[in-house]
Design an enzyme around this catalytic site. Sequence first.
Site, mmCIF file in Angstrom:
data_model
loop_
_atom_site.group_PDB
_atom_site.id
_atom_site.type_symbol
_atom_site.label_atom_id
_atom_site.label_comp_id
_atom_site.label_asym_id
_atom_site.label_seq_id
_atom_site.Cartn_x
_atom_site.Cartn_y
_atom_site.Cartn_z
ATOM 1 N N SER A 38 5.140 0.500 2.948
ATOM 2 C CA SER A 38 3.731 0.882 3.109
ATOM 3 C C SER A 38 2.785 0.091 2.214
ATOM 4 O O SER A 38 1.596 -0.009 2.501
ATOM 5 C CB SER A 38 3.553 2.380 2.842
ATOM 6 O OG SER A 38 3.743 2.674 1.474
ATOM 7 N N LYS A 106 0.196 4.435 -3.458
ATOM 8 C CA LYS A 106 -0.794 3.918 -2.508
ATOM 9 C C LYS A 106 -2.003 3.419 -3.294
ATOM 10 O O LYS A 106 -2.110 3.604 -4.500
ATOM 11 C CB LYS A 106 -1.262 4.998 -1.526
ATOM 12 C CG LYS A 106 -0.169 5.794 -0.830
ATOM 13 C CD LYS A 106 0.512 5.029 0.273
ATOM 14 C CE LYS A 106 1.577 5.898 0.948
ATOM 15 N NZ LYS A 106 2.394 5.135 1.910
#
Length: 290
Positions: A38, A106
């Site tokens: 990701s 993230k």
Amino acid sequence: MKFLRSVYAFCSSWVGTIIIVLLVIFFIAQAFIIPSRSMVGTLYEGDMLFVKKFSYGIPIPKIPWIELPVMPDFKNNGHLIEGDRPKRGEVVVFIPPHEKKSYYVKRNFAIGGDEVLFTNEGFYLHPFESGNDKDYISKHYPNALTKEFMGKIFVLNPYKSKHPGIHYQKDNETFHLMEQLATQGAEANISMQLIQMEGEKVFYKKINHDEFFMIGDNRDNSSDSRFWGSVAYKNIVGSPWFVYFSLSLKNSLEVDAENNPKKRYLVRWERMFKSVEGLEKIIKKEKATH
């Protein structure tokens, strides 16, 4: 001298060693391995990180692996000592709202009060401080593309120029997936509202106070706040300190490891002992030579 010998003896014992390790994990740094793609572009699957636990205050200490808190959350903010909040554009380690024992990494796209649009072009940000002040936008996001929605100025991909690991696929598969989920009555699987705006379909979300909208740099291969919502401060753990080791895994596309087992578990020497900023410098150099 007797006191120092006693301290040395305690630190050398099994009990002393365990206590010291736990204190380091609780208050200073903790090791994590990135399993997914990701954040590819900046951080890769197989990167092993030390996470700085005091970047945003001191989280409530938890026993590793079983994630059992060692004390109550008296302030109800997930932190023993409250600290700074994650800033826009920073890479953050946190526990997502739909999990209790998993840690994600993230990039923080938006903070409380901001408005976010996800379109077929990418992400747009309306910083809450800006109001409709064009000077604010030009000062904080120079050379950024902007667009007006709902009478407000939104900035397109505001961190992409500064953080070169951020990227999209040309056809923006995630947008089409979310559109499909929304139109098929599966809105519960996404956190953003599908609306019609300026003649196009967009996903919209206003971020709640003291929450953060977390997005993967690999925009089209990331389970993130688009699906499970923004992250409260109480779930913030820290920030990546540096990569201490890195291996290619089975899902490493760059070496086709899935089809070539010999390419699995190769050491990525060039990534070792690099901070996020150091890795981004490497990316910029690579892009400059191509």
